[in-house]
Design an enzyme around this catalytic site. Structure first.
Site, PDB file in Angstrom:
ATOM      1  N   LYS A  22       0.840  -1.211   0.000  1.00 52.82           N
ATOM      2  CA  LYS A  22       0.000   0.000   0.000  1.00 52.82           C
ATOM      3  C   LYS A  22       0.874   1.261   0.000  1.00 52.82           C
ATOM      4  O   LYS A  22       0.669   2.159  -0.814  1.00 52.82           O
ATOM      5  CB  LYS A  22      -0.905  -0.009   1.234  1.00 52.82           C
ATOM      6  CG  LYS A  22      -1.531   1.331   1.541  1.00 52.82           C
ATOM      7  CD  LYS A  22      -2.262   1.297   2.874  1.00 52.82           C
ATOM      8  CE  LYS A  22      -2.684   2.674   3.330  1.00 52.82           C
ATOM      9  NZ  LYS A  22      -1.568   3.476   3.871  1.00 52.82           N
ATOM     10  N   ASN A  23       1.833   1.316   0.908  1.00 49.20           N
ATOM     11  CA  ASN A  23       2.574   2.568   1.064  1.00 49.20           C
ATOM     12  C   ASN A  23       3.525   2.862  -0.095  1.00 49.20           C
ATOM     13  O   ASN A  23       3.984   3.994  -0.239  1.00 49.20           O
ATOM     14  CB  ASN A  23       3.310   2.590   2.404  1.00 49.20           C
ATOM     15  CG  ASN A  23       2.347   2.813   3.567  1.00 49.20           C
ATOM     16  OD1 ASN A  23       1.168   3.117   3.352  1.00 49.20           O
ATOM     17  ND2 ASN A  23       2.825   2.632   4.784  1.00 49.20           N
ATOM     18  N   CYS A 116      -5.616   8.137   8.505  1.00 48.91           N
ATOM     19  CA  CYS A 116      -5.995   7.607   9.808  1.00 48.91           C
ATOM     20  C   CYS A 116      -5.779   8.632  10.904  1.00 48.91           C
ATOM     21  O   CYS A 116      -4.781   9.362  10.901  1.00 48.91           O
ATOM     22  CB  CYS A 116      -5.155   6.366  10.123  1.00 48.91           C
ATOM     23  SG  CYS A 116      -5.620   4.949   9.132  1.00 48.91           S
ATOM     24  N   ARG A 121      -0.217  14.470  12.987  1.00 45.28           N
ATOM     25  CA  ARG A 121       0.317  14.264  11.637  1.00 45.28           C
ATOM     26  C   ARG A 121       0.499  15.567  10.840  1.00 45.28           C
ATOM     27  O   ARG A 121      -0.095  15.750   9.771  1.00 45.28           O
ATOM     28  CB  ARG A 121      -0.547  13.273  10.852  1.00 45.28           C
ATOM     29  CG  ARG A 121      -0.746  11.977  11.580  1.00 45.28           C
ATOM     30  CD  ARG A 121      -1.477  10.960  10.755  1.00 45.28           C
ATOM     31  NE  ARG A 121      -0.588  10.201   9.884  1.00 45.28           N
ATOM     32  CZ  ARG A 121      -0.991   9.212   9.091  1.00 45.28           C
ATOM     33  NH1 ARG A 121      -2.246   8.892   9.028  1.00 45.28           N
ATOM     34  NH2 ARG A 121      -0.118   8.564   8.340  1.00 45.28           N
ATOM     35  N   ASP A 304       3.179   0.394  11.895  1.00 38.94           N
ATOM     36  CA  ASP A 304       1.953  -0.128  11.278  1.00 38.94           C
ATOM     37  C   ASP A 304       1.642  -1.563  11.704  1.00 38.94           C
ATOM     38  O   ASP A 304       0.543  -2.058  11.456  1.00 38.94           O
ATOM     39  CB  ASP A 304       2.063  -0.073   9.745  1.00 38.94           C
ATOM     40  CG  ASP A 304       1.907   1.349   9.224  1.00 38.94           C
ATOM     41  OD1 ASP A 304       1.519   2.230  10.011  1.00 38.94           O
ATOM     42  OD2 ASP A 304       2.179   1.582   8.036  1.00 38.94           O
ATOM     43  N   ARG A 396      -9.190   0.107   3.288  1.00 33.75           N
ATOM     44  CA  ARG A 396      -8.269   1.098   2.722  1.00 33.75           C
ATOM     45  C   ARG A 396      -6.894   0.485   2.488  1.00 33.75           C
ATOM     46  O   ARG A 396      -6.136   0.976   1.640  1.00 33.75           O
ATOM     47  CB  ARG A 396      -8.117   2.294   3.681  1.00 33.75           C
ATOM     48  CG  ARG A 396      -9.321   3.216   3.701  1.00 33.75           C
ATOM     49  CD  ARG A 396      -8.963   4.526   4.366  1.00 33.75           C
ATOM     50  NE  ARG A 396      -7.564   4.792   4.168  1.00 33.75           N
ATOM     51  CZ  ARG A 396      -6.699   5.044   5.141  1.00 33.75           C
ATOM     52  NH1 ARG A 396      -7.080   5.100   6.376  1.00 33.75           N
ATOM     53  NH2 ARG A 396      -5.430   5.263   4.858  1.00 33.75           N
TER      54      ARG A 396
HETATM   55  C1  UD1 Z   1       3.792   6.842   6.466  1.00 34.30           C
HETATM   56  C2  UD1 Z   1       2.866   5.691   6.163  1.00 34.30           C
HETATM   57  C3  UD1 Z   1       2.265   5.139   7.429  1.00 34.30           C
HETATM   58  C4  UD1 Z   1       3.355   4.784   8.426  1.00 34.30           C
HETATM   59  C5  UD1 Z   1       4.313   5.943   8.631  1.00 34.30           C
HETATM   60  C6  UD1 Z   1       5.506   5.578   9.489  1.00 34.30           C
HETATM   61  C7  UD1 Z   1       2.050   6.244   3.973  1.00 34.30           C
HETATM   62  C8  UD1 Z   1       0.927   6.742   3.140  1.00 34.30           C
HETATM   63  N1  UD1 Z   1       1.835   6.180   5.280  1.00 34.30           N
HETATM   64  O1  UD1 Z   1       2.979   7.857   7.057  1.00 34.30           O
HETATM   65  O2  UD1 Z   1       1.532   3.966   7.088  1.00 34.30           O
HETATM   66  O3  UD1 Z   1       2.734   4.494   9.670  1.00 34.30           O
HETATM   67  O4  UD1 Z   1       4.817   6.392   7.357  1.00 34.30           O
HETATM   68  O5  UD1 Z   1       6.143   4.472   8.986  1.00 34.30           O
HETATM   69  O6  UD1 Z   1       3.090   5.860   3.480  1.00 34.30           O
HETATM   70  N2  UD1 Z   1       5.893  14.306  11.074  1.00 34.30           N
HETATM   71  C9  UD1 Z   1       5.996  15.645  11.386  1.00 34.30           C
HETATM   72  N3  UD1 Z   1       6.010  16.535  10.353  1.00 34.30           N
HETATM   73  C10 UD1 Z   1       5.928  16.161   9.058  1.00 34.30           C
HETATM   74  C11 UD1 Z   1       5.832  14.791   8.749  1.00 34.30           C
HETATM   75  C12 UD1 Z   1       5.816  13.875   9.798  1.00 34.30           C
HETATM   76  O7  UD1 Z   1       6.064  16.019  12.555  1.00 34.30           O
HETATM   77  O8  UD1 Z   1       5.957  17.023   8.182  1.00 34.30           O
HETATM   78  C13 UD1 Z   1       5.857  13.315  12.174  1.00 34.30           C
HETATM   79  C14 UD1 Z   1       4.514  12.587  12.234  1.00 34.30           C
HETATM   80  O9  UD1 Z   1       3.550  13.310  12.945  1.00 34.30           O
HETATM   81  C15 UD1 Z   1       4.907  11.295  12.910  1.00 34.30           C
HETATM   82  C16 UD1 Z   1       6.308  11.034  12.358  1.00 34.30           C
HETATM   83  O10 UD1 Z   1       6.789  12.294  11.903  1.00 34.30           O
HETATM   84  O11 UD1 Z   1       4.962  11.460  14.293  1.00 34.30           O
HETATM   85  C17 UD1 Z   1       6.379  10.020  11.238  1.00 34.30           C
HETATM   86  O12 UD1 Z   1       5.550  10.414  10.189  1.00 34.30           O
HETATM   87  P1  UD1 Z   1       5.823   9.979   8.686  1.00 34.30           P
HETATM   88  O13 UD1 Z   1       6.978   9.059   8.579  1.00 34.30           O
HETATM   89  O14 UD1 Z   1       5.824  11.222   7.871  1.00 34.30           O
HETATM   90  O15 UD1 Z   1       4.513   9.161   8.374  1.00 34.30           O
HETATM   91  P2  UD1 Z   1       3.513   9.349   7.197  1.00 34.30           P
HETATM   92  O16 UD1 Z   1       4.218   9.722   5.937  1.00 34.30           O
HETATM   93  O17 UD1 Z   1       2.364  10.182   7.657  1.00 34.30           O
END
Ligand code: UD1
Length: 417
Positions: A22-23, A116, A121, A304, A396
């Site tokens: 998925k990711n 989610c 986030r 995850d 999803r």
């Molecule tokens: C992606 C995955 C999700 C997985 C996560 C961590 C997708 C669509 N989703 O989510 O399934 O659980 O990686 O492996 O691929 N953060 C910030 N600022 C930002 C971006 C992130 O503070 O601009 C923080 C987030 O709140 C969180 C952490 O960084 O605490 C990790 O987030 P991130 O790796 O970006 O996860 P996603 O891309 O949202």
């Protein structure tokens, strides 16, 4: 509303085939807008997040042909339309259009992404990355208008190794003038898959899969194809189910190298696994040992899989400690597990599991995708009937889950209520 009904306690035997990740898929699809012509993505999982991304492509006047698990995406007549709030909100990965449309048109207009509800986030790291490349970010309520006269390569240090920010910055930088270096990049295998696709299009990206990614900007990206890597989270979920209920359960079509830490943790609990090239054969353990689990960025224990794994912890003999370190709100499944008879104490991102508990069926609800997977896992081992409302969350990210589990002996159905 979709509801999953499970009658627990059935042995799982036979083969479950793992789909594309998925990711990866949710980033590979938005990546296509960076190139002109036909882009082919193979092994695309049949999940509702994929359908939502195709809706966005349609809005952008991009033609999509679906043939079994393959997408052929033609961007020849693409228009840089505003991605409305409803579509932006449908899923988290809509944010990948920020980077890809910015990279292609130097302008993108869309809204805050959905996804989610597992924490606040924010997308500040994505936006800081775009700004470092020379873009201006204008935010009006939840709408973002991001523009650039020119995108220029830059040295970018991520405060946190964010998966989304790493991929989005790659998208914005791939056609920028000069070289971009992302320091403290996320190392998830899905990022390598995305970089591979971009390189197939003619991009010059090195270091994906490590914490330093170098992107030398190119003028044009051309037609290309890619296969989505196997979904390590889907595979891990079914392996956990196998540890609880498997009888020679074969999980086929995965890459065990992507699951090393998960397989080791499950072994530590006393489960015997046979790991072959592309499959894992698993039998229910006679007894499970309590273990401690702490999620972290790749190659650590994936956040995850934390929720599905916690169902295994309810069956460990003794006390297991569980810590979620990535998202602040990933315990939505725990009140539901407690309702089913699990003894768990939790506060914030830390939980203590007192095993071994016998679970019973209950009427519960999925609060997010992976909490839903955890509840399905719990329902499969519970005595009696488990009814899981809000099952849309699960669809999803888990393709044909009802089918895959029924085929190996689970008593599970999905109904519309
Ligand atoms: C992606 C995955 C999700 C997985 C996560 C961590 C997708 C669509 N989703 O989510 O399934 O659980 O990686 O492996 O691929 N953060 C910030 N600022 C930002 C971006 C992130 O503070 O601009 C923080 C987030 O709140 C969180 C952490 O960084 O605490 C990790 O987030 P991130 O790796 O970006 O996860 P996603 O891309 O949202």
């Amino acid at each position: 509303m979709k509801t999953i009904v499970i009658n627990g306690g059935e042995t799982l035997t036979g083969t479950i085939n793992i789909g594309g990740a998925k990711n990866s898929a949710v980033a590979l699809i938005p990546a296509c807008v960076l190139a002109d012509g036909n882009l082919t993505i193979k092994n695309v999982p049949n999940i509702s997040d994929k359908d939502a991304l195709i809706e966005i492509l349609n809005l952008l006047n991009v033609k999509v042909v679906e043939e079994k698990d393959q997408l052929i995406i033609n961007t020849k007549n693409i228009k840089n339309n505003v991605i409305n709030e409803i579509l932006s909100n449908k899923l988290r990965a809509s944010y990948y259009f920020m980077g890809s449309l910015l990279g292609r048109f130097k302008k993108v207009e869309m809204y805050f992404p959905g996804g989610c509800n597992i924490g606040s986030r924010p997308i500040d790291l994505h936006l800081k990355g775009f700004e470092a490349l020379g873009a201006k970010v204008n935010k009006i309520d939840s709408k973002y208008i991001i523009t650039a006269d020119e995108l220029k390569g830059a040295d970018i240090y991520l405060d946190f190794a964010s998966v989304g920010a790493t991929i989005n910055i790659m998208f914005a930088a791939v056609k920028a003038i000069g070289t971009t270096v992302i320091h403290n990049a996320a190392k998830e295998v899905e990022i390598e898959n995305v970089a591979h696709f971009l390189n197939n299009m003619g991009a010059k990206i090195k270091g994906a899969g490590t914490d330093i990614i170098t992107i030398e900007g190119v003028q044009e990206l051309k037609e290309a194809s890619i296969a989505v890597i196997p979904d390590r989270i889907e595979a891990g979920t079914y392996i956990i189910m196998g540890a609880l209920l498997g009888k020679n359960l074969v999980i086929e079509g995965l890459n065990p190298d992507h699951l090393t830490v998960v397989l080791n943790k499950i072994r530590e609990m006393g489960v015997e696994l046979k790991v072959l090239d592309h499959k894992v054969i698993i039998n229910k353990a006679k007894s499970l040992k309590a273990v401690n689990v702490r999620t972290s960025v790749y190659p650590g224990f994936p956040t995850d899989l934390g929720q599905p794994m916690s169902v295994l912890l309810t069956q460990g003999e003794g006390i297991s400690q569980f810590e979620e370190t990535i998202f602040e709100n990933r315990m939505g499944h725990i009140p539901n597990l407690q309702k089913m008879g699990a003894k768990i104490e939790y506060e914030g991102q830390h939980a203590v599991f007192y095993g071994k508990c016998s679970l019973h069926g209950a009427k519960i609800a999925a609060t997010d995708l992976r909490s839903g997977a955890a509840l399905v896992t719990a329902g499969l081992i519970a005595k009696g009937e488990t009814v899981i409302n809000d099952a849309e969350h699960i669809l999803r990210g888990y393709e044909r889950i009802i089918n895959k589990l029924s085929n190996v002996g689970a008593k599970i159905e999905i109904i519309e209520v």
